[in-house]
Design a protein around this motif. Structure first.
Motif, PDB file in Angstrom:
ATOM      1  N   HIS A 107     -10.956   3.103   0.220  1.00 55.65           N
ATOM      2  CA  HIS A 107     -10.104   2.492  -0.798  1.00 55.65           C
ATOM      3  C   HIS A 107      -9.464   3.608  -1.631  1.00 55.65           C
ATOM      4  O   HIS A 107      -9.873   3.872  -2.761  1.00 55.65           O
ATOM      5  CB  HIS A 107     -10.918   1.551  -1.688  1.00 55.65           C
ATOM      6  CG  HIS A 107     -11.526   0.399  -0.948  1.00 55.65           C
ATOM      7  ND1 HIS A 107     -12.549   0.558  -0.032  1.00 55.65           N
ATOM      8  CD2 HIS A 107     -11.250  -0.942  -0.977  1.00 55.65           C
ATOM      9  CE1 HIS A 107     -12.877  -0.625   0.465  1.00 55.65           C
ATOM     10  NE2 HIS A 107     -12.110  -1.542  -0.094  1.00 55.65           N
ATOM     11  N   PRO A 108      -8.466   4.284  -1.083  1.00 53.78           N
ATOM     12  CA  PRO A 108      -7.869   5.432  -1.771  1.00 53.78           C
ATOM     13  C   PRO A 108      -6.993   5.030  -2.957  1.00 53.78           C
ATOM     14  O   PRO A 108      -6.463   3.914  -3.004  1.00 53.78           O
ATOM     15  CB  PRO A 108      -7.026   6.090  -0.677  1.00 53.78           C
ATOM     16  CG  PRO A 108      -6.659   4.957   0.232  1.00 53.78           C
ATOM     17  CD  PRO A 108      -7.843   4.031   0.222  1.00 53.78           C
ATOM     18  N   VAL A 109      -6.839   5.949  -3.887  1.00 50.78           N
ATOM     19  CA  VAL A 109      -5.978   5.699  -5.048  1.00 50.78           C
ATOM     20  C   VAL A 109      -4.514   5.704  -4.633  1.00 50.78           C
ATOM     21  O   VAL A 109      -3.695   4.961  -5.189  1.00 50.78           O
ATOM     22  CB  VAL A 109      -6.247   6.761  -6.143  1.00 50.78           C
ATOM     23  CG1 VAL A 109      -5.316   6.556  -7.334  1.00 50.78           C
ATOM     24  CG2 VAL A 109      -7.689   6.703  -6.594  1.00 50.78           C
ATOM     25  N   THR A 110      -4.174   6.526  -3.664  1.00 53.22           N
ATOM     26  CA  THR A 110      -2.806   6.572  -3.136  1.00 53.22           C
ATOM     27  C   THR A 110      -2.797   6.006  -1.724  1.00 53.22           C
ATOM     28  O   THR A 110      -3.462   6.539  -0.828  1.00 53.22           O
ATOM     29  CB  THR A 110      -2.262   8.006  -3.120  1.00 53.22           C
ATOM     30  OG1 THR A 110      -2.319   8.542  -4.436  1.00 53.22           O
ATOM     31  CG2 THR A 110      -0.822   8.031  -2.629  1.00 53.22           C
ATOM     32  N   LEU A 111      -2.053   4.922  -1.518  1.00 54.13           N
ATOM     33  CA  LEU A 111      -1.968   4.277  -0.213  1.00 54.13           C
ATOM     34  C   LEU A 111      -0.617   4.581   0.406  1.00 54.13           C
ATOM     35  O   LEU A 111       0.429   4.235  -0.147  1.00 54.13           O
ATOM     36  CB  LEU A 111      -2.164   2.762  -0.349  1.00 54.13           C
ATOM     37  CG  LEU A 111      -2.172   1.969   0.965  1.00 54.13           C
ATOM     38  CD1 LEU A 111      -3.381   2.340   1.807  1.00 54.13           C
ATOM     39  CD2 LEU A 111      -2.177   0.472   0.691  1.00 54.13           C
ATOM     40  N   ASP A 112      -0.633   5.256   1.535  1.00 54.31           N
ATOM     41  CA  ASP A 112       0.597   5.601   2.245  1.00 54.31           C
ATOM     42  C   ASP A 112       0.438   5.202   3.702  1.00 54.31           C
ATOM     43  O   ASP A 112       0.091   6.010   4.565  1.00 54.31           O
ATOM     44  CB  ASP A 112       0.883   7.095   2.111  1.00 54.31           C
ATOM     45  CG  ASP A 112       2.284   7.460   2.613  1.00 54.31           C
ATOM     46  OD1 ASP A 112       3.014   6.535   3.011  1.00 54.31           O
ATOM     47  OD2 ASP A 112       2.631   8.654   2.610  1.00 54.31           O
ATOM     48  N   ASN A 113       0.630   3.920   3.980  1.00 53.48           N
ATOM     49  CA  ASN A 113       0.448   3.379   5.323  1.00 53.48           C
ATOM     50  C   ASN A 113       1.517   2.321   5.556  1.00 53.48           C
ATOM     51  O   ASN A 113       1.505   1.257   4.933  1.00 53.48           O
ATOM     52  CB  ASN A 113      -0.956   2.783   5.465  1.00 53.48           C
ATOM     53  CG  ASN A 113      -1.268   2.368   6.881  1.00 53.48           C
ATOM     54  OD1 ASN A 113      -0.381   2.222   7.721  1.00 53.48           O
ATOM     55  ND2 ASN A 113      -2.547   2.170   7.171  1.00 53.48           N
ATOM     56  N   LYS A 133       2.875  -6.630  -5.041  1.00 53.66           N
ATOM     57  CA  LYS A 133       2.588  -6.339  -6.444  1.00 53.66           C
ATOM     58  C   LYS A 133       3.118  -7.464  -7.324  1.00 53.66           C
ATOM     59  O   LYS A 133       4.282  -7.876  -7.186  1.00 53.66           O
ATOM     60  CB  LYS A 133       3.219  -5.016  -6.881  1.00 53.66           C
ATOM     61  CG  LYS A 133       2.890  -4.642  -8.317  1.00 53.66           C
ATOM     62  CD  LYS A 133       3.471  -3.300  -8.714  1.00 53.66           C
ATOM     63  CE  LYS A 133       3.081  -2.939 -10.145  1.00 53.66           C
ATOM     64  NZ  LYS A 133       3.650  -1.641 -10.559  1.00 53.66           N
ATOM     65  N   SER A 189       4.856   5.086  -0.330  1.00 51.67           N
ATOM     66  CA  SER A 189       3.578   5.437  -0.942  1.00 51.67           C
ATOM     67  C   SER A 189       3.365   4.652  -2.232  1.00 51.67           C
ATOM     68  O   SER A 189       4.271   4.523  -3.053  1.00 51.67           O
ATOM     69  CB  SER A 189       3.541   6.938  -1.231  1.00 51.67           C
ATOM     70  OG  SER A 189       2.315   7.302  -1.821  1.00 51.67           O
ATOM     71  N   VAL A 190       2.152   4.130  -2.409  1.00 55.76           N
ATOM     72  CA  VAL A 190       1.840   3.270  -3.559  1.00 55.76           C
ATOM     73  C   VAL A 190       0.630   3.816  -4.301  1.00 55.76           C
ATOM     74  O   VAL A 190      -0.382   4.182  -3.677  1.00 55.76           O
ATOM     75  CB  VAL A 190       1.557   1.816  -3.111  1.00 55.76           C
ATOM     76  CG1 VAL A 190       1.150   0.950  -4.295  1.00 55.76           C
ATOM     77  CG2 VAL A 190       2.769   1.236  -2.403  1.00 55.76           C
ATOM     78  N   GLN A 191       0.724   3.894  -5.613  1.00 55.22           N
ATOM     79  CA  GLN A 191      -0.402   4.290  -6.445  1.00 55.22           C
ATOM     80  C   GLN A 191      -1.168   3.041  -6.874  1.00 55.22           C
ATOM     81  O   GLN A 191      -0.595   2.121  -7.463  1.00 55.22           O
ATOM     82  CB  GLN A 191       0.079   5.038  -7.685  1.00 55.22           C
ATOM     83  CG  GLN A 191       0.600   6.450  -7.420  1.00 55.22           C
ATOM     84  CD  GLN A 191      -0.502   7.376  -6.967  1.00 55.22           C
ATOM     85  OE1 GLN A 191      -0.436   7.912  -5.857  1.00 55.22           O
ATOM     86  NE2 GLN A 191      -1.503   7.562  -7.790  1.00 55.22           N
ATOM     87  N   VAL A 192      -2.448   2.996  -6.568  1.00 54.60           N
ATOM     88  CA  VAL A 192      -3.283   1.856  -6.926  1.00 54.60           C
ATOM     89  C   VAL A 192      -3.883   2.104  -8.303  1.00 54.60           C
ATOM     90  O   VAL A 192      -4.541   3.135  -8.515  1.00 54.60           O
ATOM     91  CB  VAL A 192      -4.404   1.640  -5.895  1.00 54.60           C
ATOM     92  CG1 VAL A 192      -5.209   0.389  -6.234  1.00 54.60           C
ATOM     93  CG2 VAL A 192      -3.827   1.526  -4.489  1.00 54.60           C
TER      94      VAL A 192
END
Length: 444
Positions: free
Chosen positions: A263-269, A276, A309-312
């Motif tokens: 569960h990364p803080v930055t999701l780039d997939n 959102k 890329s998304v910052q969670v």
């Protein structure tokens, strides 16, 4: 979607009957049973004190009310309202109560876990089980209702006792290789019993009914370990949520890791769809800095798909406080065994959805507020969640939707429950509840 009017309730004590025909809820010391189709009151019972717990019997014929402060359990019959039953634990006290799978025996746990008492509604017999352990859960029934497994603590060691529910005879008693057992759970097929250790030591063990240990699993040492466990409906997979913010999936053949979900803080997939929630605040008139006093307005919201890329959003846990808000506290498989959701405590606004067949993530939901409750539809591959505002959110493979609960008074949804057949959702606030009925053409 259609919404009912608001009804009073206390402490979210609201339960659907297993057959799906009734809804029971409590208002202080009153137990109210409603018809699920019309929401008209079918039965009204008056208890001896404020109720802290309610539960239906498996055949939906009886309902029990636990009044822990007075050490009393009252049982009511839906078919015979004049029939009454009261269980008084007296000086032993009462900390928990539940039905046995046959719906004719009640198990009560005394204060300080001194004992578990089995009360029979058939012949009024009483039997005792000593040394129950204070674990969550410390007791679990197999899905077919044949066996009950109970965690026990004797001579500073952990044990498991397996009972036959038809006679309450002990069929197996064995010691577990745990330092401080934290919970137990039967596989849905009743073949394997899962046991996990204290969070201070990462250890998960799998036992057969005869007490043989078929597998032991540990992902790492010298750090906080297991926080949550969930079986797939087919018993093929066992999901383990840990304090290291990862979900590990074990297979039922070798009990080895099939995949590890981070569960990364930055999701780039690019393969993951990120929804959102975007809120749209109401416009104020020129010169106004706040809405008029007594004016009730709602904030509209909708989902937007975020590319790239998304910052969670994440919250840094306080290391000086007990039970740090970090790690996977919630995870559950969908009823068709196709999807799995997980929730990481230090990312309170995010919900991660995984494809079980592809062993990969497919969706990330980012809410405007912290997620308070999330639950799968029992009969369709979709889930509902709430964040403590006046909305309910639904996700299915077709997409996401935000639905506002229409009400004259301010109603904030703090928890929810699906109806057994998936055609309605019970929405609960602090002091009220309402039903959300889903049309047949919306079942997709």
């Amino acid at each position: 979607m259609n919404f009912s009017e608001l009804f009073k309730q206390t402490n979210s004590l609201c339960k659907f009957s297993p057959n799906g025909q009734y809804l029971a809820n409590c208002v202080q010391y009153r137990l109210i049973v409603r018809d699920i189709k019309t929401l008209q009151i079918v039965q009204l019972y008056t208890c001896l004190d404020a109720v802290q717990y309610i539960e239906w019997s498996s055949d939906s014929m009886f309902i029990l009310c636990g009044m822990y402060k007075r050490g009393i359990v009252q049982v009511w019959s839906l078919e015979q309202p004049e029939w009454t039953c009261k269980i008084d634990e007296g000086s032993a006290g009462l900390t928990a109560v539940r039905w046995s799978p046959d719906g004719r025996h009640i198990l009560t746990t005394a204060d300080f876990n001194l004992r578990i008492t089995v009360w029979s509604l058939v012949n009024k017999s009483v039997s005792y089980i000593k040394y129950p352990k204070d674990a969550k859960p410390a007791m679990d029934f197999s899905r077919d209702g044949k066996y009950m497994a109970l965690a026990e603590r004797r001579d500073c060691k952990d044990y498991i006792s397996v009972f036959v529910c038809s006679t309450w005879q002990l069929v197996k008693h064995f010691e577990t290789d745990t330092r401080d057992l934290a919970g137990i759970s039967w596989s849905p097929d009743g073949r394997v019993l899962c046991v996990w250790d204290t969070p201070l030591e990462y250890k998960l063990l799998l036992y057969l009914v005869d007490g043989r240990c078929v597998a032991t699993y540990s992902a790492y040492d010298w750090a906080l370990g297991i926080k949550s466990v969930a079986w797939s409906p087919t018993s093929q997979f066992l999901a383990i949520g840990s304090f290291d913010e990862k979900v590990r999936i074990l297979n039922h053949i070798t009990w080895k890791t099939v995949v590890t979900h981070s569960h990364p803080v930055t999701l780039d997939n690019a393969a993951v769809v990120v929804y959102k929630e975007v809120e749209k605040k109401p416009l104020l008139l020129r010169g106004e800095t706040a809405p008029p006093e007594g004016f009730i307005f709602s904030i509209q919201s909708k989902y937007e798909v975020l590319p790239g890329s998304v910052q969670v959003p994440a919250v840094k846990p306080d290391p000086d406080k007990a039970n740090p808000k970090i790690g996977i506290s919630k995870l559950a498989f969908s009823g068709d065994n196709r999807y799995l959701y997980s929730k990481n405590d230090n990312m309170p606004n995010a919900l991660w959805i995984w494809d079980v067949h592809k062993l990969s993530q497919i969706v990330l939901l980012i809410q405007a507020g912290p997620i308070k409750s999330v639950e799968w539809d029992p009969s369709h591959p979709r889930l509902a969640l709430c964040t403590g505002n006046n909305k309910v959110y639904l996700w299915s493979p077709a997409g996401c939707v935000s639905v506002e609960v229409p009400s004259e008074a301010t109603f904030q949804v703090h928890s929810l429950k699906w109806h057994p057949n998936g055609n309605a959702i019970l929405l609960m606030g602090r002091e009220h509840m309402c039903m959300c009925f889903i049309d047949a053409d919306e079942d997709s």
